[in-house]
Write a protein that holds these residues in place. Structure first.
Motif, short mmCIF file in Angstrom:
data_model
loop_
_atom_site.label_atom_id
_atom_site.label_comp_id
_atom_site.label_asym_id
_atom_site.label_seq_id
_atom_site.Cartn_x
_atom_site.Cartn_y
_atom_site.Cartn_z
N GLU A 26 0.82 -1.21 0.00
CA GLU A 26 0.00 0.00 0.00
C GLU A 26 0.85 1.27 0.00
OE1 GLU A 26 0.26 -2.15 2.44
OE2 GLU A 26 0.36 -1.19 4.40
N ILE A 47 -2.32 3.48 -10.76
CA ILE A 47 -3.16 3.94 -9.66
C ILE A 47 -2.26 4.42 -8.53
CG2 ILE A 47 -3.31 1.61 -8.63
CD1 ILE A 47 -6.26 2.30 -7.93
N GLY A 51 -5.57 5.09 -4.21
CA GLY A 51 -6.62 4.67 -5.14
C GLY A 51 -7.44 5.82 -5.68
N THR A 54 -6.15 7.62 -11.09
CA THR A 54 -5.86 6.57 -12.07
C THR A 54 -5.62 7.19 -13.45
OG1 THR A 54 -8.21 6.24 -12.56
CG2 THR A 54 -7.25 4.84 -10.85
N SER A 67 -7.81 -0.93 -9.92
CA SER A 67 -8.29 -0.63 -8.57
C SER A 67 -7.34 -1.29 -7.57
CB SER A 67 -9.72 -1.15 -8.36
OG SER A 67 -9.77 -2.56 -8.51
N ARG A 68 -7.52 -0.98 -6.31
CA ARG A 68 -6.67 -1.59 -5.29
C ARG A 68 -7.43 -1.75 -4.00
NH1 ARG A 68 -1.54 1.89 -5.06
NH2 ARG A 68 -0.91 0.30 -3.54
N ASN A 70 -6.05 -1.98 -0.33
CA ASN A 70 -4.84 -1.94 0.49
C ASN A 70 -4.93 -2.85 1.71
OD1 ASN A 70 -3.41 -0.22 -1.20
ND2 ASN A 70 -4.12 1.63 -0.17
N VAL A 75 -3.60 -5.17 -5.96
CA VAL A 75 -4.02 -4.27 -7.04
C VAL A 75 -4.65 -5.13 -8.12
CG1 VAL A 75 -3.23 -2.65 -8.80
CG2 VAL A 75 -2.22 -2.62 -6.51
#
Length: 118
Positions: A26, A47, A51, A54, A67-68, A70, A75
């Motif tokens: 993260e 990203i 987040g 992007t 997207s992610r 954490n 990811v």
């Protein structure tokens, strides 16, 4: 130092969807790149660490979503409406700031193959 690891590649038909995952930290901005046979590695999406930011290459806008999560240290690259020209080895990479440039990424995963048949 983070060591990304990709998963989720495979063989699909044109028009299908596929989700790639990347084990990541993260603390870094993360990007997806791809390399087709005989071509240079190209930027796909990135990203930032939270987040909230992007960027995408034009050829995947509206079809791919990065997207992610954490909390899970992961990811994602959700790929929809896949085309044969999306066929490539997909790499996940980490950077200390948000960038679309390959040379700004310092840690790379081994890659995962995505093949889209027509």
């Amino acid at each position: 130092q983070v060591q990304p690891v990709e998963s989720g590649g495979g063989l699909v038909q044109a028009g299908a969807s596929l989700r790639l995952s990347c084990a990541a930290s993260e603390h870094y901005d993360m990007g997806w790149f791809r390399q087709a046979p005989g071509k240079e590695r190209e930027f796909v999406a990135t990203i930032n660490w939270s987040g909230s930011v992007t960027y995408y290459v034009d050829s995947v806008k509206g079809r791919f979503t990065i997207s992610r999560d954490n909390a899970k240290g992961t990811v994602y690259l959700q790929m929809s409406s896949l085309k044969p020209e999306d066929t490539a080895v997909y790499y996940c990479a980490a950077a200390s700031f948000t960038s679309t440039r390959r040379n700004d990424y310092h840690s790379w995963g081994p890659g995962t193959q995505v093949t889209v048949s027509s």
